[in-house]
Write an enzyme that holds these catalytic residues in place. Structure first.
Site, PDB file in Angstrom:
ATOM      1  N   SER A  45      47.018  28.834  19.196  1.00  0.00           N
ATOM      2  CA  SER A  45      46.935  28.856  20.660  1.00  0.00           C
ATOM      3  C   SER A  45      45.506  29.203  21.095  1.00  0.00           C
ATOM      4  CB  SER A  45      47.934  29.864  21.236  1.00  0.00           C
ATOM      5  OG  SER A  45      47.646  31.147  20.717  1.00  0.00           O
ATOM      6  N   HIS A 101      31.272  22.397   9.739  1.00  0.00           N
ATOM      7  CA  HIS A 101      31.485  21.079  10.335  1.00  0.00           C
ATOM      8  C   HIS A 101      30.212  20.232  10.347  1.00  0.00           C
ATOM      9  CE1 HIS A 101      29.901  22.896  14.044  1.00  0.00           C
ATOM     10  NE2 HIS A 101      29.743  21.674  14.503  1.00  0.00           N
ATOM     11  N   ARG A 134      50.158  35.313  16.903  1.00  0.00           N
ATOM     12  CA  ARG A 134      50.766  36.521  17.462  1.00  0.00           C
ATOM     13  C   ARG A 134      51.458  36.260  18.797  1.00  0.00           C
ATOM     14  NH1 ARG A 134      45.822  40.092  15.326  1.00  0.00           N
ATOM     15  NH2 ARG A 134      44.643  38.420  16.249  1.00  0.00           N
ATOM     16  N   HIS A 175      25.160  26.292   8.878  1.00  0.00           N
ATOM     17  CA  HIS A 175      24.713  24.929   9.190  1.00  0.00           C
ATOM     18  C   HIS A 175      23.258  24.674   8.783  1.00  0.00           C
ATOM     19  CE1 HIS A 175      28.410  25.042  11.298  1.00  0.00           C
ATOM     20  NE2 HIS A 175      27.980  25.525  12.447  1.00  0.00           N
TER      21      HIS A 175
HETATM   22  C1  BG6 Z   1      29.432  26.340  15.682  1.00  0.00           C
HETATM   23  C2  BG6 Z   1      28.920  27.600  16.294  1.00  0.00           C
HETATM   24  O1  BG6 Z   1      29.643  26.510  14.314  1.00  0.00           O
HETATM   25  O2  BG6 Z   1      28.503  25.305  15.894  1.00  0.00           O
HETATM   26  C3  BG6 Z   1      28.653  27.396  17.767  1.00  0.00           C
HETATM   27  O3  BG6 Z   1      29.850  28.650  16.123  1.00  0.00           O
HETATM   28  C4  BG6 Z   1      27.770  26.202  18.004  1.00  0.00           C
HETATM   29  O4  BG6 Z   1      28.070  28.561  18.354  1.00  0.00           O
HETATM   30  C5  BG6 Z   1      28.284  24.995  17.246  1.00  0.00           C
HETATM   31  O5  BG6 Z   1      27.773  25.931  19.397  1.00  0.00           O
HETATM   32  C6  BG6 Z   1      27.292  23.858  17.306  1.00  0.00           C
HETATM   33  O6  BG6 Z   1      27.879  22.713  16.798  1.00  0.00           O
HETATM   34  P1  BG6 Z   1      27.417  21.273  17.276  1.00  0.00           P
HETATM   35  O7  BG6 Z   1      28.256  20.360  16.462  1.00  0.00           O
HETATM   36  O8  BG6 Z   1      27.678  21.207  18.747  1.00  0.00           O
HETATM   37  O9  BG6 Z   1      25.960  21.206  16.961  1.00  0.00           O
END
Ligand code: BG6
Length: 460
Positions: free
Chosen positions: A13, A158, A40, A220
């Site tokens: 959620s 990601h 929760r 990242h």
């Molecule tokens: C996330 C962070 O992992 O990546 C965020 O927690 C950030 O703070 C985001 O905004 C940025 O991802 P992207 O794909 O928009 O560059």
């Protein structure tokens, strides 16, 4: 697809599930997938089904979705979840919860007999940050290793699932013309920028504890650096790619405060939910060094921050200047050759070169040769989370870092985080700027010229 699958989302959620995970399920609703929200909240099944329908746009997924209420820290409450899961289906446990809950959830799964080493097709997916320093990351990895085999574990970064980031490997290792100039003899410096225009939005609760280094650099930015600078892997199988990235990260010196700049945007302290006297950084820049045969002596500059001039995520390789160019008795200023790999926006790759301006005079101008990445695509580029989820379903690991890389990345940033904990207030920068002035000096004095932002730089 592993066939009939139950996707259990812990924290279903929450913000991440609504913004990223559930929307990414659009297109994966092939009738075999069932979503179970666990958390929760005392929300009812009907309410959760509505959330699934609204976010994923799939009535089919919504119709079969279920909600299980449990307390992460109380193993006895996992019994209901166990009842929900049929023995003949694969299960994906997706932990989209705050990191401090990971350990309890893993314990809860074990206590109720749901962990994965007993031959069932169970997978576990974890959102970053994985740990909050090297020690806690090691403990988490050890706990995971007791409960699941490594190929059942998916640690999300990601960025690795962005097509443009994956293209770094394709670019480097399918075009042999770049290999002879991808090293200390030819490269003058490397810059990595991960700039965001947005501030912390509604995420003060998370961000004010975490800051830019833990949020972006540890994961990242260092992953991008590893892909750009690692040695060619033996094969492009995930295990070999992870090994090559880990080896590279072992050569990166841990960052000391003297090589870094920390900033906080003006107005951060007034953001809802932020401590009045918070010293949390919303901007970080650093000069890194890689000690290996390929890169020794080449300065690597990284920067990331919130509330900056515009969104821009890219790598810039700057080659050494041409040694000599004299025209009509005058020395010309060389135009640095740059390779810009732009991950977002305007995804693409630009090679910026010097060219002669057409006309009677021998005049040099910067000019760009650009690949627009979207033109290669047959359909709109998928969101990184769509790639993440389809890869987990398919059992692939290309888009996921390994546990060792994560531990090593913490070792690289830990000294910096520790020093900053005991420092005063970070340098303030204006919203909409490129960050603190000190970050400019970091590059100039570190032999990198200046920060390069494609779009602003002629020819890029
Ligand atoms: C996330 C962070 O992992 O990546 C965020 O927690 C950030 O703070 C985001 O905004 C940025 O991802 P992207 O794909 O928009 O560059």
């Amino acid at each position: 697809m592993p066939g009939r699958t139950d996707l259990v989302i812990f924290g279903a959620s929450g913000d991440l599930a609504r913004r990223k995970i559930l929307p990414a399920l659009r297109g994966l609703d092939d009738g075999e997938l069932r979503v179970i929200g666990a958390g929760r909240s005392d929300i009812q099944e009907e309410a959760f089904r509505k959330v699934v329908a609204e976010t994923s746009g799939s009535e089919a997924l919504a119709a079969t979705a279920d909600w299980v209420q449990l307390d992460y820290a109380v193993p006895e409450t996992y019994g209901r979840l166990k009842e929900e899961l049929a023995d003949d289906r694969s299960v994906i446990f997706y932990l989209a919860t705050p990191p401090q809950t990971f350990s309890s959830i893993l314990q809860g799964l074990t206590a109720s007999g749901l962990s994965g080493k007993d031959g069932r097709d169970h997978r576990v997916v974890m959102e970053k940050p994985l740990g909050q320093d090297a020690d806690s990351a090691r403990r988490l990895n050890a706990q995971l290793a007791e409960l699941f085999n490594e190929d059942q574990v998916y640690r999300i970064d990601h960025y690795l699932a962005k097509d443009t980031v994956q293209n770094v490997l394709a670019f480097r290792f399918s075009n042999s013309i770049f290999e002879p100039v991808w090293n200390r003899s030819a490269v003058q410096s490397i810059q990595i920028t991960a700039a965001e225009e947005i501030g912390i939005e509604q995420r003060a609760g998370y961000y004010d504890r975490i800051g830019a280094v833990r949020d972006m650099v540890q994961n990242h930015v260092l992953q991008v650096l590893a892909l750009v600078s690692m040695e060619p892997p033996a094969t492009f199988d995930p295990v070999d790619i992870r090994r090559a990235k880990h080896e590279l990260l072992r050569s990166v010196d841990p960052i000391r405060a003297e090589q870094a700049v920390r900033g906080q945007y003006e107005g951060y302290l007034q953001e809802h939910g932020v401590d009045d006297d918070s010293r949390r950084e919303t901007y970080a820049a650093a000069r890194l060094s890689i000690h290996n045969w390929r890169w020794d002596g080449v300065p690597i500059f990284i920067r990331t921050g919130k509330a900056l001039r515009r969104q821009l995520t890219e790598v810039v390789i700057r080659w050494r200047d041409a040694p000599h160019l004299k025209v009509g008795g005058h020395l010309q200023r060389p135009i640095p050759t740059l390779l810009v790999m732009r991950f977002q926006p305007n995804e693409g790759i630009t090679l910026r070169i010097g060219a002669k301006r057409p006309g009677p005079r021998f005049e040099m101008v910067p000019a760009g040769m650009t690949l627009e990445y979207k033109r290669l695509a047959r359909a709109p580029l998928p969101d990184a989370y769509e790639n993440v989820l389809s890869e987990i379903m398919a059992g692939g690991h290309t888009a996921f870092p390994g546990g060792k890389e994560i531990e090593r990345s913490w070792e690289i940033v830990d000294p910096l985080i520790q020093s900053w904990e005991s420092e005063g207030h970070p340098e303030t920068y204006s919203k909409g700027s490129w960050g603190p002035q000190a970050a400019e000096d970091l590059v100039t004095s570190g032999g990198g010229g200046r920060w390069i932002s494609s779009g602003d730089e002629p020819g890029t």
